[in-house]
Scaffold this motif. Sequence first.
Motif, mmCIF file in Angstrom:
data_model
loop_
_atom_site.group_PDB
_atom_site.id
_atom_site.type_symbol
_atom_site.label_atom_id
_atom_site.label_comp_id
_atom_site.label_asym_id
_atom_site.label_seq_id
_atom_site.Cartn_x
_atom_site.Cartn_y
_atom_site.Cartn_z
ATOM 1 N N LYS A 178 24.709 48.252 39.003
ATOM 2 C CA LYS A 178 23.377 48.316 39.598
ATOM 3 C C LYS A 178 22.944 46.912 39.974
ATOM 4 N N ARG A 179 22.467 46.792 41.190
ATOM 5 C CA ARG A 179 21.974 45.498 41.622
ATOM 6 C C ARG A 179 20.483 45.417 41.323
ATOM 7 N N ALA A 180 20.153 44.361 40.662
ATOM 8 C CA ALA A 180 18.744 44.170 40.329
ATOM 9 C C ALA A 180 17.991 43.764 41.586
ATOM 10 N N THR A 181 16.832 44.327 41.751
ATOM 11 C CA THR A 181 16.030 43.971 42.917
ATOM 12 C C THR A 181 15.534 42.544 42.750
ATOM 13 N N LYS A 182 15.609 41.802 43.838
ATOM 14 C CA LYS A 182 15.170 40.411 43.783
ATOM 15 C C LYS A 182 13.652 40.367 43.686
ATOM 16 N N VAL A 183 13.206 39.515 42.803
ATOM 17 C CA VAL A 183 11.772 39.380 42.603
ATOM 18 C C VAL A 183 11.216 38.501 43.711
ATOM 19 N N LYS A 184 10.213 39.012 44.391
ATOM 20 C CA LYS A 184 9.575 38.236 45.447
ATOM 21 C C LYS A 184 8.312 37.615 44.884
ATOM 22 N N LYS A 185 8.225 36.295 45.026
ATOM 23 C CA LYS A 185 7.049 35.601 44.531
ATOM 24 C C LYS A 185 5.982 35.616 45.619
ATOM 25 N N VAL A 186 4.835 36.134 45.255
ATOM 26 C CA VAL A 186 3.721 36.213 46.182
ATOM 27 C C VAL A 186 2.536 35.517 45.543
ATOM 28 N N GLN A 187 1.955 34.596 46.299
ATOM 29 C CA GLN A 187 0.779 33.914 45.776
ATOM 30 C C GLN A 187 -0.454 34.703 46.150
ATOM 31 N N ARG A 188 -1.275 34.925 45.156
ATOM 32 C CA ARG A 188 -2.501 35.670 45.390
ATOM 33 C C ARG A 188 -3.686 34.811 44.967
ATOM 34 N N GLU A 206 -5.571 28.334 49.528
ATOM 35 C CA GLU A 206 -5.549 26.942 50.009
ATOM 36 C C GLU A 206 -6.001 25.969 48.918
ATOM 37 N N THR A 207 -7.085 26.306 48.216
ATOM 38 C CA THR A 207 -7.568 25.404 47.158
ATOM 39 C C THR A 207 -6.588 25.352 45.987
ATOM 40 N N ILE A 208 -5.953 26.467 45.694
ATOM 41 C CA ILE A 208 -4.963 26.491 44.604
ATOM 42 C C ILE A 208 -3.790 25.586 44.945
ATOM 43 N N ASN A 209 -3.263 25.714 46.162
ATOM 44 C CA ASN A 209 -2.144 24.865 46.588
ATOM 45 C C ASN A 209 -2.554 23.401 46.629
ATOM 46 N N LYS A 210 -3.790 23.129 47.047
ATOM 47 C CA LYS A 210 -4.269 21.750 47.114
ATOM 48 C C LYS A 210 -4.321 21.145 45.717
ATOM 49 N N ARG A 211 -4.747 21.945 44.743
ATOM 50 C CA ARG A 211 -4.838 21.435 43.374
ATOM 51 C C ARG A 211 -3.469 21.259 42.724
ATOM 52 N N ARG A 212 -2.484 22.000 43.165
ATOM 53 C CA ARG A 212 -1.121 21.845 42.622
ATOM 54 C C ARG A 212 -0.470 20.562 43.118
ATOM 55 N N PRO A 252 0.421 16.893 43.568
ATOM 56 C CA PRO A 252 0.217 15.749 42.673
ATOM 57 C C PRO A 252 -0.639 14.645 43.300
ATOM 58 N N LYS A 253 -0.613 14.500 44.634
ATOM 59 C CA LYS A 253 -1.424 13.473 45.296
ATOM 60 C C LYS A 253 -2.909 13.765 45.110
ATOM 61 N N TRP A 254 -3.260 15.041 45.130
ATOM 62 C CA TRP A 254 -4.653 15.432 44.966
ATOM 63 C C TRP A 254 -5.164 14.990 43.597
ATOM 64 N N LYS A 255 -4.319 15.166 42.561
ATOM 65 C CA LYS A 255 -4.714 14.777 41.209
ATOM 66 C C LYS A 255 -4.952 13.268 41.137
ATOM 67 N N ILE A 256 -4.095 12.496 41.804
ATOM 68 C CA ILE A 256 -4.235 11.040 41.794
ATOM 69 C C ILE A 256 -5.535 10.640 42.480
ATOM 70 N N GLU A 257 -5.826 11.282 43.600
ATOM 71 C CA GLU A 257 -7.049 10.973 44.331
ATOM 72 C C GLU A 257 -8.288 11.300 43.498
ATOM 73 N N VAL A 258 -8.278 12.448 42.839
ATOM 74 C CA VAL A 258 -9.422 12.854 42.021
ATOM 75 C C VAL A 258 -9.624 11.885 40.867
ATOM 76 N N ARG A 259 -8.540 11.484 40.220
ATOM 77 C CA ARG A 259 -8.648 10.546 39.100
ATOM 78 C C ARG A 259 -9.174 9.190 39.574
ATOM 79 N N ALA A 260 -8.699 8.737 40.742
ATOM 80 C CA ALA A 260 -9.164 7.461 41.290
ATOM 81 C C ALA A 260 -10.662 7.525 41.588
#
Length: 154
Positions: A70-80, A88-94, A96-104
């Motif tokens: 049996k072939r296991a179905t490939k898990v598709k990663k979906v961002q919600r 967009e805000t979630i990706n922006k917070r992930r 690393p440059k954004w974190k540096i800017e916020v800390r600065a």
Amino acid sequence: INAEYMGPVHPGHGKKYVPTLVQSTRPVLVFFNQKTRKMYLRKKNPRDIRWTMTYRRINKKMVSIETIRKRATKVKKVQRPIVGADIETINKRRDPKWKIEVRAAAREAALKELQARKAKSQAEAKKVPIKAQQKATKAAQKVPVAKAPKKTGR
């Protein structure tokens, strides 16, 4: 546990054979019954004895069932999006440059606040009259005298 000459031995069945010639490094063997142990001690090859599992496996006497893999179905990663934040805000917070800017930015804000506090305290220090400063220094210079320990009746 797999036995010599036979297939698996279930818990509570079979006998263990420990080779005891001086100090043996050979493994402890498990035998299904006396018949198999005696065959082993006679150095009979299990591939030549027709009733052994090894013989049956080599000569394909076992019933073979074609196993369908049996072939296991490939898990598709979906961002919600999460409640209160879109993708967009979630990706922006992930990022690393954004974190540096916020800390600065936070560091700069903290420095500005510190400078403002220092300026305010310096301005207040200039307003305080000289006599009041002298009284404060004299009070700080006075050292309380230590009291002698109490004498007890003992």
